[in-house]
Design a protein around this motif. Structure first.
Motif, PDB file in Angstrom:
ATOM      1  N   LEU A   9      28.611  30.479 -28.940  1.00  0.00           N
ATOM      2  CA  LEU A   9      28.066  30.802 -27.244  1.00  0.00           C
ATOM      3  C   LEU A   9      26.401  31.532 -27.855  1.00  0.00           C
ATOM      4  O   LEU A   9      25.907  31.462 -27.402  1.00  0.00           O
ATOM      5  N   GLU A  10      26.210  32.126 -28.596  1.00  0.00           N
ATOM      6  CA  GLU A  10      25.649  32.955 -30.094  1.00  0.00           C
ATOM      7  C   GLU A  10      24.622  32.316 -30.189  1.00  0.00           C
ATOM      8  O   GLU A  10      25.023  31.529 -31.566  1.00  0.00           O
ATOM      9  N   VAL A  11      23.447  31.733 -30.410  1.00  0.00           N
ATOM     10  CA  VAL A  11      22.636  30.849 -31.196  1.00  0.00           C
ATOM     11  C   VAL A  11      22.202  31.713 -32.493  1.00  0.00           C
ATOM     12  O   VAL A  11      22.238  30.574 -33.625  1.00  0.00           O
ATOM     13  N   GLU A  12      22.022  33.579 -32.825  1.00  0.00           N
ATOM     14  CA  GLU A  12      21.756  33.009 -34.135  1.00  0.00           C
ATOM     15  C   GLU A  12      22.574  32.806 -34.988  1.00  0.00           C
ATOM     16  O   GLU A  12      21.942  32.410 -35.941  1.00  0.00           O
ATOM     17  N   PRO A  13      24.144  33.131 -34.433  1.00  0.00           N
ATOM     18  CA  PRO A  13      24.896  32.598 -36.035  1.00  0.00           C
ATOM     19  C   PRO A  13      24.862  31.385 -36.398  1.00  0.00           C
ATOM     20  O   PRO A  13      25.157  30.818 -37.631  1.00  0.00           O
ATOM     21  N   LEU A  14      25.002  30.237 -34.646  1.00  0.00           N
ATOM     22  CA  LEU A  14      25.143  29.270 -35.802  1.00  0.00           C
ATOM     23  C   LEU A  14      23.425  28.704 -36.272  1.00  0.00           C
ATOM     24  O   LEU A  14      23.623  27.461 -36.665  1.00  0.00           O
ATOM     25  N   MET A  15      22.356  29.095 -35.770  1.00  0.00           N
ATOM     26  CA  MET A  15      21.181  28.844 -36.530  1.00  0.00           C
ATOM     27  C   MET A  15      21.146  28.720 -38.124  1.00  0.00           C
ATOM     28  O   MET A  15      21.201  28.258 -38.805  1.00  0.00           O
ATOM     29  N   GLU A  16      21.990  30.190 -37.805  1.00  0.00           N
ATOM     30  CA  GLU A  16      21.946  31.389 -39.561  1.00  0.00           C
ATOM     31  C   GLU A  16      23.095  29.562 -40.558  1.00  0.00           C
ATOM     32  O   GLU A  16      22.621  29.588 -41.686  1.00  0.00           O
ATOM     33  N   ALA A  17      24.185  29.431 -40.312  1.00  0.00           N
ATOM     34  CA  ALA A  17      24.826  28.459 -40.600  1.00  0.00           C
ATOM     35  C   ALA A  17      24.713  26.676 -40.970  1.00  0.00           C
ATOM     36  O   ALA A  17      24.879  26.783 -41.664  1.00  0.00           O
ATOM     37  N   VAL A  18      23.552  26.643 -39.159  1.00  0.00           N
ATOM     38  CA  VAL A  18      23.008  25.005 -39.632  1.00  0.00           C
ATOM     39  C   VAL A  18      21.904  25.654 -41.031  1.00  0.00           C
ATOM     40  O   VAL A  18      21.612  24.402 -41.540  1.00  0.00           O
ATOM     41  N   ALA A  19      20.787  26.508 -41.210  1.00  0.00           N
ATOM     42  CA  ALA A  19      20.163  26.679 -42.212  1.00  0.00           C
ATOM     43  C   ALA A  19      20.813  26.570 -43.045  1.00  0.00           C
ATOM     44  O   ALA A  19      20.211  26.001 -44.662  1.00  0.00           O
TER      45      ALA A  19
END
Length: 371
Positions: free
Chosen positions: A308-318
């Motif tokens: 539900l939080e963007v930052e850890p999702l963006m890190e994983a996608v990066a």
């Protein structure tokens, strides 16, 4: 610091509405924020069948598509039948929430083409009955059945089982820039309504497949995943309760490891890949590269946890953007990096993400060594 992505990507994020709300409520909240509208549509799914001779039942369930003020697709909000454990199956169906079931997906394509997802009450299948020259048959418990002229079942419209309005998979339009801002808008709306992460929840990321359409890139991806896939899954925290994951057929690595495969052009490689039995239900879905569907010509990473939080999702996608970037840029015959650290160093990714994942890997390694 939030990672910056360069790859065109689409996201599928599985969430759960709180009791009393539904995925339609989230769609309406997003539409209000973007000044757009909500369209109801038929969302196709399949589920295992206990009926002998029918391995699966095909379903159409209520989905809700949000368009912005100019008519552009923002995101869709759909059911996911793998999300089960958070639901009270004894709850009575909600009025107006129905599903259409058939044992042949081609029949449901007729429903999608000729029937109205906004039809009132139990009248949705009447145009289908007209196509077959029959009358819709109404039964107890609110079911509506369509048969052909010989009395053989075509499709059934029935109330949606208890609380199936609560599962909500957010399916975004492809995002080319400002990924974090787009995702924050969607997830912020979900948090504000009290949505949660389901027990079986996952996030799937569709990377534009065009940069990977070469035998060289696919061979590199298979080699990298065979060597480092389990470690990458541990790093991102794959949900052990998530279903419909798993490895590729063994014949894939056998094919991509051959020198003859590396020498193929893309049309030849695609034809060869079509013979190994690829499906979407695995850790990395390559099957979409073979379908010819322009709207989903992707490599799908299916091992990320729902967030539900963007930052850890963006890190994983990066992280995965970097791994796929190494495969894209791989020189002919270049072997996959032998260590995960080397892969992280050599992968073209956002510097903040690289630093974060190298630190995470070292922490994991130290924790294992201390046991």
């Amino acid at each position: 610091m939030t990672s910056v992505l360069d790859w065109k990507t689409g996201f599928e994020i599985e969430l759960m509405a709180p009791p009393g709300l539904s995925r339609r409520d989230l769609a309406q909240a997003v539409a209000t924020r973007v000044g757009g509208t909500v369209e109801r549509f038929f969302h196709p799914q399949s589920e295992p069948s206990a009926v002998e001779g029918r391995p699966v039942f095909e379903n159409l369930t209520p989905g809700f598509r949000v368009r912005d003020g100019e008519g552009g697709w923002v995101a869709s909000f759909v059911d996911d039948l793998t999300l089960q454990r958070d639901l009270d199956r004894e709850r009575a169906p909600l009025a107006g929430w129905r599903r259409i079931v058939a044992d042949d997906g081609r029949l449901l394509r007729l429903v999608e083409r000729h029937c109205d997802p906004d039809a009132a009450d139990d009248r949705t299948l009447e145009p289908l009955a007209t196509l077959f020259g029959t009358e819709a048959q109404r039964h107890e418990a609110g079911m509506v059945r369509v048969v052909d002229a010989n009395g053989r079942s075509v499709a059934i419209d029935a109330p949606l089982p208890g609380e199936r309005e609560r599962p909500c998979e957010i399916v975004t339009a492809p995002i080319e820039a400002d990924h974090a801002a787009v995702l924050e808008g969607l997830l912020g709306d979900a948090r504000a309504l009290g949505f949660t992460v389901p027990v079986e929840g996952a996030a799937h990321v569709h990377f534009d497949g065009e940069p990977l359409c070469s035998a060289r890139a696919i061979a590199g991806l298979v080699e990298v995943w065979k060597r480092h896939g389990e470690a990458l899954k541990r790093l991102v925290g794959v949900n052990p309760r998530c279903v419909r994951l798993g490895d590729w057929p063994a014949s894939l690595a056998e094919l991509t490891g051959r020198e003859t495969f590396a020498a193929m052009d893309w049309d030849e490689a695609k034809a060869a890949l079509g013979g190994v039995g690829l499906t979407k239900y695995c850790d990395l879905n390559l099957a979409n590269l073979l379908t010819g569907r322009a709207e989903k010509h992707t490599v799908e990473v299916r091992v990320l946890p729902a967030l539900l939080e963007v930052e850890p999702l963006m890190e994983a996608v990066a992280l995965f953007e970097g791994v796929l970037g190494w495969c894209r840029d791989r020189e002919p015959g270049e072997p996959a990096p032998r260590s995960l650290v080397d892969l992280l160093i050599r992968s073209p990714m956002d510097d903040a993400a690289r630093t974060q994942w190298l630190g995470r890997f070292r922490q994991e390694t130290n924790a294992i060594a201390a046991i």
